[in-house]
Design a protein around this motif. Structure first.
Motif, mmCIF file in Angstrom:
data_model
loop_
_atom_site.group_PDB
_atom_site.id
_atom_site.type_symbol
_atom_site.label_atom_id
_atom_site.label_comp_id
_atom_site.label_asym_id
_atom_site.label_seq_id
_atom_site.Cartn_x
_atom_site.Cartn_y
_atom_site.Cartn_z
ATOM 1 N N TYR A 173 -3.092 14.507 57.420
ATOM 2 C CA TYR A 173 -3.355 15.028 56.080
ATOM 3 C C TYR A 173 -2.047 15.390 55.400
ATOM 4 C CZ TYR A 173 -2.470 19.747 57.901
ATOM 5 O OH TYR A 173 -1.874 20.847 58.465
ATOM 6 N N GLY A 174 -1.988 15.187 54.089
ATOM 7 C CA GLY A 174 -0.769 15.433 53.345
ATOM 8 C C GLY A 174 -0.732 16.807 52.713
ATOM 9 N N GLY B 111 -2.480 17.501 48.872
ATOM 10 C CA GLY B 111 -2.972 16.197 49.292
ATOM 11 C C GLY B 111 -4.461 16.032 49.029
ATOM 12 N N VAL C 118 1.493 16.118 57.432
ATOM 13 C CA VAL C 118 2.432 15.164 56.840
ATOM 14 C C VAL C 118 3.010 15.760 55.567
ATOM 15 C CG1 VAL C 118 2.723 12.849 55.872
ATOM 16 C CG2 VAL C 118 1.121 13.220 57.776
ATOM 17 N N ASP C 119 4.315 15.952 55.535
ATOM 18 C CA ASP C 119 5.000 16.413 54.333
ATOM 19 C C ASP C 119 5.150 15.215 53.399
ATOM 20 O OD1 ASP C 119 6.821 17.216 52.369
ATOM 21 O OD2 ASP C 119 7.992 18.432 53.745
ATOM 22 N N MET C 120 4.407 15.230 52.295
ATOM 23 C CA MET C 120 4.402 14.066 51.410
ATOM 24 C C MET C 120 5.710 13.915 50.645
ATOM 25 S SD MET C 120 0.505 13.863 50.004
ATOM 26 C CE MET C 120 0.568 15.424 49.122
ATOM 27 N N MET D 64 6.571 10.864 54.326
ATOM 28 C CA MET D 64 5.946 9.585 53.983
ATOM 29 C C MET D 64 6.960 8.506 53.623
ATOM 30 S SD MET D 64 2.257 10.252 52.224
ATOM 31 C CE MET D 64 2.892 10.563 50.592
ATOM 32 N N TYR E 54 7.033 6.823 59.454
ATOM 33 C CA TYR E 54 5.683 6.924 58.899
ATOM 34 C C TYR E 54 5.151 5.547 58.519
ATOM 35 C CZ TYR E 54 1.601 8.685 56.563
ATOM 36 O OH TYR E 54 0.285 8.930 56.228
ATOM 37 N N GLU F 19 1.091 6.373 52.478
ATOM 38 C CA GLU F 19 0.078 7.215 51.866
ATOM 39 C C GLU F 19 -0.664 8.008 52.934
ATOM 40 O OE1 GLU F 19 -2.438 4.388 49.912
ATOM 41 O OE2 GLU F 19 -1.065 4.078 48.224
ATOM 42 N N THR F 20 -1.295 9.099 52.509
ATOM 43 C CA THR F 20 -2.302 9.796 53.303
ATOM 44 C C THR F 20 -3.600 9.703 52.527
ATOM 45 O OG1 THR F 20 -1.740 11.912 52.240
ATOM 46 C CG2 THR F 20 -0.679 11.431 54.342
#
Length: 239
Positions: free
Chosen positions: A7-8, A12, A33-35, A39, A44, A52-53
């Motif tokens: 998950y972002g 997100g 996940v640090d967008m 990413m 990633y 993407e997430t």
């Protein structure tokens, strides 16, 4: 193994899928996940080359991307009908209709706003054009959603479903981008208040914020992104 949802954060769209997993009450794990940083990395890209997430690592180790595909995977496992309806029922059809609208036109309307924000070589004139177009698009999709909301407490009936969880992760983007006046959409505003008051949604919001909330017990902890990439990413090219 338990499925793992990547998950972002921050903001997100996958926050709603965390709420759905918590509501489903089957054992699951999460990976954060640090967008703004993770990413863009090549690592990633070994999990999702579209950068993407969300991403779901299924219980048999497959990598599944795209919100709708993950939501349908959850629906097939929802034998207790905690977040969905009986297959083929009118309620299921309406839920799918709403999910498709939210995941395509509604979410996509924000794309120009994100493009303006994330422009690597900022051009003020281009950014303002993107923002103006984005605000019009978001307002149009909000108009359509306001008209789609019925008289039931939640989008597809009298309880939280996947349609609501798909909405809740994205709807807050309107405030972030200052795209619309929430007072112009009273039905949507009231719906969001009901969704966000649900314990599973509050749990997902706390997880996104980096907290350690008490949940149903289905959540079995985080897996580091590095471990997910090592175990499930596409192999590195041989030298």
């Amino acid at each position: 193994m338990e499925p793992i949802l990547l998950y972002g954060f921050p903001l997100g769209s996958s926050m709603g899928l965390v709420a759905a997993l918590e509501r489903l009450a089957h054992p699951y794990r999460l990976s954060r996940v640090d967008m703004l940083a993770d990413m863009a990395t090549d690592g990633y890209g070994r999990i999702n080359d579209r950068r993407e997430t969300p991403v779901l690592i299924t219980d048999d180790g497959r990598v599944l991307t795209e919100t709708m595909a993950i939501a349908l995977w959850l629906e097939r496992r929802d034998t207790a009908r905690r977040i969905s309806f009986a297959p083929g029922s009118p309620q299921a059809d309406r839920m799918h209709q709403l999910m498709a609208f939210l995941n395509t036109g509604f979410t996509g309307a924000f794309s120009p706003l994100w493009a303006a924000l994330e422009m690597k070589a900022p051009d003020p004139a281009v950014q303002e054009t993107l923002r103006a177009f984005g605000r019009r698009s978001v307002a149009n999709r909000h108009d359509r959603l306001e008209a789609l909301i019925g008289d039931t407490p939640f989008l597809a009936g009298d309880r939280l479903t996947l349609a609501d969880t798909v909405l809740v992760g994205v709807a807050r983007w309107a405030e972030f981008h200052n795209a619309v006046d929430a007072a112009s959409y009273p039905r949507l505003a009231a719906l969001r208040r009901r969704i966000e008051a649900e314990p599973d949604v509050r749990f997902a919001q706390a997880i996104e914020a980096g907290e350690t909330p008490a949940g149903s017990g289905a959540f079995k902890g985080h897996v580091t992104l590095a471990e997910v990439i090592e175990r499930f990413g596409t192999p590195l090219p041989s030298r």
